[in-house]
Structures are given as C-alpha cells and as structure tokens.
Design a protein around this motif. Structure first.
Motif, PDB file in Angstrom:
ATOM      1  N   GLU A  21     -64.644 -89.794  95.678  1.00  0.00           N
ATOM      2  CA  GLU A  21     -65.952 -89.395  96.199  1.00  0.00           C
ATOM      3  C   GLU A  21     -67.122 -90.071  95.491  1.00  0.00           C
ATOM      4  OE1 GLU A  21     -66.159 -85.089  97.571  1.00  0.00           O
ATOM      5  OE2 GLU A  21     -64.718 -84.994  95.896  1.00  0.00           O
ATOM      6  N   ASP A  22     -66.852 -90.834  94.435  1.00  0.00           N
ATOM      7  CA  ASP A  22     -67.932 -91.542  93.736  1.00  0.00           C
ATOM      8  C   ASP A  22     -68.640 -92.488  94.691  1.00  0.00           C
ATOM      9  OD1 ASP A  22     -67.101 -90.308  91.415  1.00  0.00           O
ATOM     10  OD2 ASP A  22     -66.269 -92.122  90.506  1.00  0.00           O
ATOM     11  N   HIS A  23     -69.912 -92.688  94.467  1.00  0.00           N
ATOM     12  CA  HIS A  23     -70.659 -93.678  95.234  1.00  0.00           C
ATOM     13  C   HIS A  23     -71.805 -94.189  94.382  1.00  0.00           C
ATOM     14  CE1 HIS A  23     -73.746 -90.608  96.122  1.00  0.00           C
ATOM     15  NE2 HIS A  23     -72.716 -89.800  96.223  1.00  0.00           N
ATOM     16  N   ASP A  24     -72.090 -95.470  94.546  1.00  0.00           N
ATOM     17  CA  ASP A  24     -73.105 -96.132  93.730  1.00  0.00           C
ATOM     18  C   ASP A  24     -72.849 -95.797  92.259  1.00  0.00           C
ATOM     19  OD1 ASP A  24     -74.257 -97.150  96.087  1.00  0.00           O
ATOM     20  OD2 ASP A  24     -75.412 -95.312  96.349  1.00  0.00           O
ATOM     21  N   ASP A  25     -73.816 -95.197  91.584  1.00  0.00           N
ATOM     22  CA  ASP A  25     -73.625 -94.853  90.169  1.00  0.00           C
ATOM     23  C   ASP A  25     -73.456 -93.345  89.962  1.00  0.00           C
ATOM     24  OD1 ASP A  25     -76.207 -94.229  90.872  1.00  0.00           O
ATOM     25  OD2 ASP A  25     -77.117 -94.984  89.052  1.00  0.00           O
ATOM     26  N   ILE A  26     -73.048 -92.638  91.013  1.00  0.00           N
ATOM     27  CA  ILE A  26     -72.849 -91.192  90.956  1.00  0.00           C
ATOM     28  C   ILE A  26     -71.365 -90.885  90.762  1.00  0.00           C
ATOM     29  CG2 ILE A  26     -73.125 -88.993  92.177  1.00  0.00           C
ATOM     30  CD1 ILE A  26     -75.788 -90.379  91.598  1.00  0.00           C
ATOM     31  N   LEU A  27     -71.051 -90.101  89.719  1.00  0.00           N
ATOM     32  CA  LEU A  27     -69.693 -89.648  89.468  1.00  0.00           C
ATOM     33  C   LEU A  27     -69.564 -88.223  89.999  1.00  0.00           C
ATOM     34  CD1 LEU A  27     -69.271 -90.824  85.754  1.00  0.00           C
ATOM     35  CD2 LEU A  27     -68.654 -92.044  87.843  1.00  0.00           C
ATOM     36  N   VAL A  28     -68.477 -87.949  90.713  1.00  0.00           N
ATOM     37  CA  VAL A  28     -68.272 -86.645  91.331  1.00  0.00           C
ATOM     38  C   VAL A  28     -67.115 -85.930  90.640  1.00  0.00           C
ATOM     39  CG1 VAL A  28     -67.722 -85.426  93.478  1.00  0.00           C
ATOM     40  CG2 VAL A  28     -69.149 -87.492  93.545  1.00  0.00           C
ATOM     41  N   TYR A  29     -67.343 -84.675  90.266  1.00  0.00           N
ATOM     42  CA  TYR A  29     -66.323 -83.823  89.662  1.00  0.00           C
ATOM     43  C   TYR A  29     -66.157 -82.586  90.529  1.00  0.00           C
ATOM     44  CZ  TYR A  29     -66.615 -86.613  85.423  1.00  0.00           C
ATOM     45  OH  TYR A  29     -66.569 -87.655  84.520  1.00  0.00           O
ATOM     46  N   ARG A  30     -64.916 -82.083  90.588  1.00  0.00           N
ATOM     47  CA  ARG A  30     -64.589 -80.878  91.345  1.00  0.00           C
ATOM     48  C   ARG A  30     -63.838 -79.908  90.436  1.00  0.00           C
ATOM     49  NH1 ARG A  30     -66.672 -80.431  96.622  1.00  0.00           N
ATOM     50  NH2 ARG A  30     -66.863 -82.513  97.491  1.00  0.00           N
ATOM     51  N   PRO A  31     -63.853 -78.610  90.770  1.00  0.00           N
ATOM     52  CA  PRO A  31     -63.110 -77.653  89.957  1.00  0.00           C
ATOM     53  C   PRO A  31     -61.618 -78.005  89.919  1.00  0.00           C
ATOM     54  CG  PRO A  31     -64.568 -76.517  91.486  1.00  0.00           C
ATOM     55  CD  PRO A  31     -64.574 -77.966  91.868  1.00  0.00           C
ATOM     56  N   ALA A  32     -61.049 -78.046  88.729  1.00  0.00           N
ATOM     57  CA  ALA A  32     -59.662 -78.478  88.555  1.00  0.00           C
ATOM     58  C   ALA A  32     -58.668 -77.528  89.204  1.00  0.00           C
ATOM     59  CB  ALA A  32     -59.354 -78.625  87.068  1.00  0.00           C
ATOM     60  N   THR A  33     -58.983 -76.249  89.242  1.00  0.00           N
ATOM     61  CA  THR A  33     -58.004 -75.274  89.716  1.00  0.00           C
ATOM     62  C   THR A  33     -58.063 -74.985  91.204  1.00  0.00           C
ATOM     63  OG1 THR A  33     -59.510 -73.476  89.166  1.00  0.00           O
ATOM     64  CG2 THR A  33     -57.891 -74.111  87.485  1.00  0.00           C
ATOM     65  N   SER A  34     -59.130 -75.377  91.874  1.00  0.00           N
ATOM     66  CA  SER A  34     -59.247 -74.972  93.281  1.00  0.00           C
ATOM     67  C   SER A  34     -59.431 -76.124  94.270  1.00  0.00           C
ATOM     68  CB  SER A  34     -60.407 -73.988  93.439  1.00  0.00           C
ATOM     69  OG  SER A  34     -61.629 -74.609  93.086  1.00  0.00           O
ATOM     70  N   PHE A  35     -59.572 -77.355  93.794  1.00  0.00           N
ATOM     71  CA  PHE A  35     -59.793 -78.471  94.717  1.00  0.00           C
ATOM     72  C   PHE A  35     -58.472 -79.205  94.951  1.00  0.00           C
ATOM     73  CE2 PHE A  35     -61.126 -82.777  95.916  1.00  0.00           C
ATOM     74  CZ  PHE A  35     -62.000 -82.472  96.947  1.00  0.00           C
ATOM     75  N   PRO A  36     -58.136 -79.523  96.209  1.00  0.00           N
ATOM     76  CA  PRO A  36     -56.872 -80.212  96.504  1.00  0.00           C
ATOM     77  C   PRO A  36     -56.986 -81.725  96.302  1.00  0.00           C
ATOM     78  CG  PRO A  36     -57.999 -79.713  98.557  1.00  0.00           C
ATOM     79  CD  PRO A  36     -58.846 -79.136  97.434  1.00  0.00           C
TER      80      PRO A  36
END
Length: 97
Positions: A21-36
């Motif tokens: 999901e990263d784009h340009d210079d943006i790093l995307v993080y999601r919850p480790a326990t609930s994201f597939p």
C-alpha cells in the motif's frame, strides 16, 4: 496530504508494514493482529507502540519472527523527521525524509 498534529496518539499495539500500500514517500502500517496481509518472501517490518507511546522498531529475524531493532523517540517531525500523515484504529501512514 498534510501532516496531522504530531501529538496525535498512535493506538497501542503492533503495527505491521503493508508495503503493497506504500505510495510515493508514504509508508503504510496496519494492525498486526487484525489485517489480512498477503504472503511475502522478505518478511515485514513492524512498529510496537506501548501504552505510554514508546515505539520500538521490529524487523524479521532469522526465523521470521519480529526482533527489536531499535527504540524510536516518537513519530513526529521533531524527533526523527518522521511525519504522521494519517492514524486511526485501522491504518497508520507516515512519511520519512
């Protein structure tokens, strides 16, 4: 996009890098326990946020389990040049220089 208030709190827990999901210079993080997360060969970096707001960076170890790689002072422009772009219970977006 503009930066949010640097004092905005990041929900406690483990946030895993969703590099797809990263784009340009943006790093995307999601919850480790609930994201597939889809499978990845290289493993995924994570951020562990404690209840007091301390953030520990994690990287996959030799057995793919996350290992601490360092303590971050916080995700804000004054600490390490990191800007929080968006944060809620489902997503964390940051920009690093």
């Amino acid at each position: 996009m503009s930066a949010i208030n640097p004092e905005a709190s990041i929900p406690a827990g483990e946030w895993t890098h969703s590099q797809e999901e990263d784009h340009d210079d943006i790093l995307v993080y999601r919850p480790a326990t609930s994201f597939p997360f889809p499978p990845t060969r290289g493993g995924r970096d994570s951020l562990r946020v404690s209840d007091d707001g301390a953030i520990t960076a994690l990287s996959p170890g030799p057995d793919d389990r996350p290992r601490p790689t360092g303590l971050r002072a916080g995700l804000d422009p004054t600490s390490e040049g990191v800007i929080v772009i968006e944060v809620n219970d489902h997503i964390l977006k940051i920009r690093q220089p």
